[in-house]
Design a protein around this motif. Structure first.
Motif, PDB file in Angstrom:
ATOM      1  N   CYS A  78       0.871  -1.170   0.000  1.00 49.43           N
ATOM      2  CA  CYS A  78       0.000   0.000   0.000  1.00 49.43           C
ATOM      3  C   CYS A  78       0.907   1.218   0.000  1.00 49.43           C
ATOM      4  CB  CYS A  78      -0.911  -0.014   1.230  1.00 49.43           C
ATOM      5  SG  CYS A  78      -2.115   1.335   1.232  1.00 49.43           S
ATOM      6  N   THR A  79       1.060   1.843  -1.164  1.00 48.25           N
ATOM      7  CA  THR A  79       2.017   2.936  -1.311  1.00 48.25           C
ATOM      8  C   THR A  79       1.390   4.126  -2.019  1.00 48.25           C
ATOM      9  OG1 THR A  79       2.810   2.056  -3.414  1.00 48.25           O
ATOM     10  CG2 THR A  79       4.006   1.391  -1.431  1.00 48.25           C
ATOM     11  N   GLU A  80       1.970   5.282  -1.770  1.00 51.05           N
ATOM     12  CA  GLU A  80       1.590   6.486  -2.500  1.00 51.05           C
ATOM     13  C   GLU A  80       2.192   6.397  -3.893  1.00 51.05           C
ATOM     14  OE1 GLU A  80       1.347  10.488  -0.597  1.00 51.05           O
ATOM     15  OE2 GLU A  80       2.585   9.478   0.900  1.00 51.05           O
ATOM     16  N   ARG A  81       1.498   6.941  -4.838  1.00 51.22           N
ATOM     17  CA  ARG A  81       2.000   6.992  -6.209  1.00 51.22           C
ATOM     18  C   ARG A  81       2.645   8.359  -6.417  1.00 51.22           C
ATOM     19  NH1 ARG A  81       0.612   2.317  -5.150  1.00 51.22           N
ATOM     20  NH2 ARG A  81      -0.774   1.109  -6.449  1.00 51.22           N
ATOM     21  N   ARG A  89     -10.449  -0.576   2.067  1.00 56.59           N
ATOM     22  CA  ARG A  89      -9.621  -0.858   0.884  1.00 56.59           C
ATOM     23  C   ARG A  89      -9.900  -2.276   0.392  1.00 56.59           C
ATOM     24  NH1 ARG A  89      -4.420  -0.141   3.802  1.00 56.59           N
ATOM     25  NH2 ARG A  89      -4.871   1.710   4.996  1.00 56.59           N
ATOM     26  N   THR A 112      -2.183  -5.188  -3.871  1.00 62.34           N
ATOM     27  CA  THR A 112      -1.819  -3.777  -3.745  1.00 62.34           C
ATOM     28  C   THR A 112      -3.046  -2.901  -3.519  1.00 62.34           C
ATOM     29  OG1 THR A 112      -1.939  -3.394  -6.127  1.00 62.34           O
ATOM     30  CG2 THR A 112       0.199  -4.042  -5.239  1.00 62.34           C
ATOM     31  N   ASP A 113      -2.821  -1.819  -2.821  1.00 60.54           N
ATOM     32  CA  ASP A 113      -3.793  -0.743  -2.631  1.00 60.54           C
ATOM     33  C   ASP A 113      -3.043   0.570  -2.788  1.00 60.54           C
ATOM     34  OD1 ASP A 113      -6.371  -1.814  -2.007  1.00 60.54           O
ATOM     35  OD2 ASP A 113      -5.690  -2.345   0.010  1.00 60.54           O
ATOM     36  N   VAL A 114      -3.787   1.631  -3.098  1.00 58.80           N
ATOM     37  CA  VAL A 114      -3.210   2.968  -3.143  1.00 58.80           C
ATOM     38  C   VAL A 114      -3.292   3.558  -1.742  1.00 58.80           C
ATOM     39  CG1 VAL A 114      -3.403   5.286  -4.123  1.00 58.80           C
ATOM     40  CG2 VAL A 114      -3.863   3.283  -5.547  1.00 58.80           C
ATOM     41  N   GLN A 121       6.497   1.201  -4.644  1.00 61.13           N
ATOM     42  CA  GLN A 121       5.964  -0.150  -4.819  1.00 61.13           C
ATOM     43  C   GLN A 121       7.095  -1.142  -5.086  1.00 61.13           C
ATOM     44  OE1 GLN A 121       2.520  -0.543  -7.279  1.00 61.13           O
ATOM     45  NE2 GLN A 121       2.780  -2.736  -7.513  1.00 61.13           N
TER      46      GLN A 121
END
Length: 125
Positions: A15-18, A61, A50-52, A27
């Motif tokens: 779960c990461t920021e883009r 989520r 994965t999640d944002v 990621q």
């Protein structure tokens, strides 16, 4: 393969920021570290979910709900993520989810090296 060599099934949760300046870098790091932790601890990653990053409640989520389902089904014994904020920046939401997985025999392990060294090679407790 002997019984001692059998790998424990795990899910890699990312779960990461883009970032617009370095798309995919967070990621990629989470995946690289998660796979290294799995190799070092005889874990077999059965899937990567994965999640944002942004929603503080993991139960909101879709990816996290898949992790919960895998734990409920007994399909995984370990959920690997880079650090606690990947689960939630709010500790009260984080710990309740760790406890929820634990009721199904699934533990959370963090793959970011400073946390693995501080918490018994990646364990949450």
């Amino acid at each position: 393969m002997t019984i001692q060599e059998k790998k424990t099934p795990a899910v890699l949760y990312i779960c990461t920021e883009r970032s617009p300046t370095a798309p995919g870098l967070a990621q990629q790091r989470a995946e690289t570290e998660g796979r290294a932790l799995a190799r070092g601890h005889n874990l077999a990653i059965v899937t990567t979910i994965t999640d944002v990053f942004g929603e503080p409640d993991p139960r909101q989520r879709s990816g996290w709900m898949q992790v919960r389902e895998l734990a409920e089904l007994g399909a995984v014994a370990v959920a690997i993520m880079r650090w606690p904020n990947a689960l939630s920046p709010r500790h009260e939401l984080r710990y309740s989810e760790i406890e929820y997985l634990g009721r199904y025999g699934c533990q959370v392990r963090f793959s970011w090296e400073p946390l693995t060294l501080m918490t018994g090679r990646g364990a949450t407790r």
